[in-house]
Design a protein around this motif. Structure first.
Motif, PDB file in Angstrom:
ATOM      1  N   ILE A 125      42.274  39.873  29.864  1.00  0.00           N
ATOM      2  CA  ILE A 125      41.588  39.472  31.085  1.00  0.00           C
ATOM      3  C   ILE A 125      40.834  38.191  30.755  1.00  0.00           C
ATOM      4  O   ILE A 125      40.115  38.143  29.767  1.00  0.00           O
ATOM      5  N   MET A 162      34.865  35.204  32.316  1.00  0.00           N
ATOM      6  CA  MET A 162      34.315  34.789  33.597  1.00  0.00           C
ATOM      7  C   MET A 162      34.220  33.277  33.666  1.00  0.00           C
ATOM      8  O   MET A 162      34.090  32.593  32.665  1.00  0.00           O
ATOM      9  N   GLN A 166      35.956  39.625  45.908  1.00  0.00           N
ATOM     10  CA  GLN A 166      36.579  39.947  44.621  1.00  0.00           C
ATOM     11  C   GLN A 166      37.152  41.360  44.666  1.00  0.00           C
ATOM     12  O   GLN A 166      38.269  41.606  44.212  1.00  0.00           O
ATOM     13  N   SER A 200      41.125  42.526  44.245  1.00  0.00           N
ATOM     14  CA  SER A 200      41.548  43.621  43.364  1.00  0.00           C
ATOM     15  C   SER A 200      42.325  44.666  44.149  1.00  0.00           C
ATOM     16  O   SER A 200      43.400  45.114  43.732  1.00  0.00           O
ATOM     17  N   LEU A 256      41.769  36.290  37.794  1.00  0.00           N
ATOM     18  CA  LEU A 256      41.105  37.403  37.108  1.00  0.00           C
ATOM     19  C   LEU A 256      41.532  38.747  37.714  1.00  0.00           C
ATOM     20  O   LEU A 256      41.897  39.686  36.991  1.00  0.00           O
ATOM     21  N   ALA A 257      41.488  38.839  39.037  1.00  0.00           N
ATOM     22  CA  ALA A 257      41.853  40.094  39.711  1.00  0.00           C
ATOM     23  C   ALA A 257      43.316  40.438  39.445  1.00  0.00           C
ATOM     24  O   ALA A 257      43.670  41.606  39.270  1.00  0.00           O
ATOM     25  N   GLN A 275      43.586  41.852  35.973  1.00  0.00           N
ATOM     26  CA  GLN A 275      43.065  43.211  35.914  1.00  0.00           C
ATOM     27  C   GLN A 275      44.025  44.207  36.566  1.00  0.00           C
ATOM     28  O   GLN A 275      44.208  45.312  36.074  1.00  0.00           O
ATOM     29  N   ARG A 306      26.921  41.228  50.105  1.00  0.00           N
ATOM     30  CA  ARG A 306      28.275  41.372  49.572  1.00  0.00           C
ATOM     31  C   ARG A 306      29.094  42.196  50.553  1.00  0.00           C
ATOM     32  O   ARG A 306      29.237  43.402  50.422  1.00  0.00           O
ATOM     33  N   PHE A 314      34.324  45.545  35.275  1.00  0.00           N
ATOM     34  CA  PHE A 314      33.504  45.527  36.483  1.00  0.00           C
ATOM     35  C   PHE A 314      33.472  44.130  37.098  1.00  0.00           C
ATOM     36  O   PHE A 314      33.604  43.956  38.305  1.00  0.00           O
ATOM     37  N   GLN A 315      33.303  43.122  36.259  1.00  0.00           N
ATOM     38  CA  GLN A 315      33.234  41.760  36.780  1.00  0.00           C
ATOM     39  C   GLN A 315      34.540  41.360  37.458  1.00  0.00           C
ATOM     40  O   GLN A 315      34.537  40.723  38.501  1.00  0.00           O
ATOM     41  N   ALA A 316      35.663  41.752  36.861  1.00  0.00           N
ATOM     42  CA  ALA A 316      36.947  41.392  37.463  1.00  0.00           C
ATOM     43  C   ALA A 316      37.130  42.073  38.807  1.00  0.00           C
ATOM     44  O   ALA A 316      37.849  41.578  39.672  1.00  0.00           O
ATOM     45  N   VAL A 376      32.392  41.244  40.410  1.00  0.00           N
ATOM     46  CA  VAL A 376      31.549  40.104  40.013  1.00  0.00           C
ATOM     47  C   VAL A 376      30.087  40.511  39.808  1.00  0.00           C
ATOM     48  O   VAL A 376      29.554  40.349  38.724  1.00  0.00           O
TER      49      VAL A 376
END
Lengths: 471, 471
Positions: free
Chosen positions: A91, A94, A179, A183, A208-209, A212, A319, B337-339, B342
């Protein structure tokens, strides 16, 4: 309320005391500390909790607070986890776009608009109303608050041409940010090991997503006009992919906005291959010339899955995003979202809905467009004057970023570091490429703090570039 | 503000008008509608937006509002999506515990405590303060607000015995609720296709998250005392699993609390197999006799990964949880978690921290314990009196649920439907089994609305069971 700075003072004083004390020694009582530091019992308790969380003291109920045995006497060995966890999946780290900067740094790297560009008064008032509302104490329905779902559907529906059925509120699922939407979309509509077309360069969060979710990324070259429809067709044909993730409007980072003709060609291609276009309309509120029209508004065949977030334009603390999809795709998205989140906080949803349904929101958006235009022009002009080696293929008509090309031999990572040492933070373009970069690029954000510093920032970039080339 | 009931009246009136109008016909002007319905322009606009979101009208800026072409003239065909999406992965449906009920239904099925059991005043005040705070307009650090991380670390650290190093704030990652924590833990610490031990029965949310993460679930039988350590060892030995998900304290649904001896044996087993114990301390605030001690407090070797949510005890709208892990595991959790998210909204974090650091929070928890004890005893007594065929293996010392066994031949799904028809909603036990159920069970929640109805609920359950057996 406990006073933070007093608590810090007590923590500092007691740390020194603890250093010279024996493990197991009892600390002075709360009453003694209250007298000694002239602080309230709440503040003393806060300081003791902080020391506890630092592992320096421990409290035994009814007995008092004691100096802990130094944990340094027994260093921890977590090496066994290496076997339990196995090799990490790759992955990417960031983005630099998320880094905080010292106040004296000129920040052209950020991904979020500056506080000055947010509807602060509306956001605070909306949260205050939400605090008094039913939402503060109740569980939201899984797919989201009905009124907010209706708002997302209506906003997209307003752009629908005559004869195209607008989406229904039932087609909307509320998510905790875009985000999470990416995902969920990649897991639910593509799935591990399956191919997904993506523009290259494209948004790092999507890269990134995708990593993952374990999907197989198929990069499609894209530039200041968007991707070539023929390339999109070839990629579908050769890989059997059934989904294409794209930002047709003010793409991050290139700023590209697909022309109507190109959009129609790509939509037609997507339909021909029985595929989804996952349209990430991240910059919907950031059109400088006016509100852009999403592609999704012109599709009622279920091929376009539309992702729209309010986080960047309303507030980083709101969010909330909506994803709009029709047919079985919507069921898949909802099932995946529920398994990973169950529902989104009703307070965030109520606050988001409150802000975007105020008349002042429209006023704010008009003012925001003007400010973004001014900021963009300021940075473009400054670059042309002070950093002429930074080449802009196009000046974007919306979004938050310029995408500048540097001379081919430039090592952008080193260059970005040199800029930072000279007082300007920029984002090296490498993060936006799901494949190899095809040139040396910088992403320069014109929505950060203090536009008055853009000229100085451009001057430093120009100078650093000259030096970099001579090294 | 727009008046909702007036807007509904206008919507109803215009719907009738639209039914008889030709597609493309122009609606009366806002001014005309204001006069006709005696409503404000804002209310009229709201009604028009509602009609728009229903797909009945469309507005053309500067021209007016028009009746849309009936979308029914062209039914949509989303069948192509069947090929694009492929066969669905088998994710179980959402739990019946999430279903809303009509007001006149006796609700013993729910998973969330009733409004009466929430610290409502604290929550509203905390949200109001958060609305005025820095958190309302800023982006939270990726791992969470430092003070909230310190609070989670300190809470667990307070239970650490002398000689065991308490967790540091840096070991905490803030997540948007425990479901997200389960998803992240299973993806990051186990991974697709890899084995994960789980109690059977266990929390349906964990079964769902495991299915979504694609991990291979290895059920370990568990009852009112928790799982047999020898069974846990056998499962590790035979599968090579490196992780065990469990609820050692007031497990959902069984209510089991592991004895100190059993906990030590299982911890020892987990260490021997170089594995993680993912401790889901969901009922930390729901101990009737007092605050339970997490296993994680007695481990500083990084083997226990601790998940603690505030959503159920603070408010359903405060979707905030902390996960505490040491060593490389923490890095894996944070990256995953971040992927997928965020960061978590700062307002939710600030509100959560505000509530749990008020002295009134401790008062609330004491009162909550008393109320839960009273409610539990009320339901237990009512079942013994009116539904003696429902057998309780144990009366739990915390949590929100009773786990009642029905006579073996009972078809629990049909029985639950029969109860519902008779006015009581109960949760069939099948949802809590990751494998086949080993008996006919009901989960009965004593934290739902109106405990005054428990006796009547038990009477209906008893009667329905009698009838069910005679059918």
């Amino acid at each position: 309320m406990a006073d933070s700075s007093s608590a810090q003072r007590i923590v500092a004083g007691l740390r020194t005391w603890i250093l010279t004390a024996a493990p197991g020694a009892q600390l002075p009582s709360t009453r003694t500390l209250v007298a000694q530091y002239g602080a309230s019992p709440v503040t003393v308790q806060k300081a003791l909790r902080t020391l506890g969380s630092l592992g320096l003291v421990e409290s035994r109920p009814g007995a008092g607070t004691f100096v802990r045995a130094r944990s340094a006497t027994r260093p921890h060995d977590y090496a066994w986890q290496t076997a339990a966890l196995g090799a990490p999946r790759s992955i990417p780290p960031m983005s630099a776009a998320l880094r905080a900067v010292p106040d004296d740094m000129i920040a052209l790297h950020a991904g979020y608009p500056d506080r000055d560009l947010l509807p602060s008064r509306l956001v605070r008032a909306a949260f205050a109303r939400a605090a008094r509302s039913e939402a503060a104490l109740s569980r939201s329905p899984a797919a989201g608050l009905p009124d907010l779902r209706a708002w997302f559907a209506a906003e997209l529906g307003e752009a629908a041409p005559f004869g195209v059925a607008p989406p229904a509120p039932a087609d909307v699922v509320i998510l905790p940010g875009s985000q999470s939407g990416l995902s969920t979309a990649f897991r639910a509509l593509v799935g591990p090991g399956q191919p997904l077309l993506m523009e290259s360069p494209t948004y790092w969060g999507a890269i990134l997503a995708a990593a993952q979710a374990g999907v197989q990324v198929i990069p499609v070259p894209s530039g200041s006009l968007g991707p070539d429809p023929a390339e999109v067709a070839r990629a579908f044909e050769s890989t059997g992919a059934r989904a294409f993730y794209a930002q047709p409007t003010f793409a991050n980072p290139t700023g590209a906005q697909w022309s109507r003709t190109r959009a129609d060609q790509i939509l037609e291609t997507v339909r021909r291959y029985g595929a989804f276009l996952i349209e990430d309309d991240w910059a919907h509120d950031f059109g400088i010339a006016g509100t852009p029209e999403p592609l999704a508004a012109r599709d009622d065949s279920g091929h376009v899955v539309y992702l729209r977030s309010l986080t960047k334009s309303v507030s980083p603390s709101v969010r909330v995003a909506g994803i709009i999809a029709r047919g079985p795709a919507r069921e898949r998205l909802l099932a995946d979202f529920q398994a990973s989140s169950v529902y989104v906080s009703g307070v965030l949803q109520a606050a988001a809905l409150d802000v975007v349904t105020q008349p002042a929101w429209q006023t704010h958006l008009r003012s925001l467009r003007g400010q973004l235009g001014t900021r963009r022009d300021l940075l473009v002009d400054a670059l042309q004057e002070y950093a002429p080696l930074v080449q802009l293929d196009a000046v974007p008509r919306g979004g938050l970023n310029l995408w500048g090309r540097l001379p081919d031999a430039t090592d952008v990572t080193r260059f970005a570091r040199e800029c930072e040492n000279a007082g300007v933070r920029v984002a090296p373009g490498t993060e936006w490429f799901p494949a190899e970069q095809t040139g040396a690029y910088l992403r320069l954000n014109y929505s950060g703090p203090n536009p008055g510093s853009f000229a100085e920032g451009a001057r430093i970039i120009g100078q650093t570039l000259e030096q970099h080339r001579q090294d």
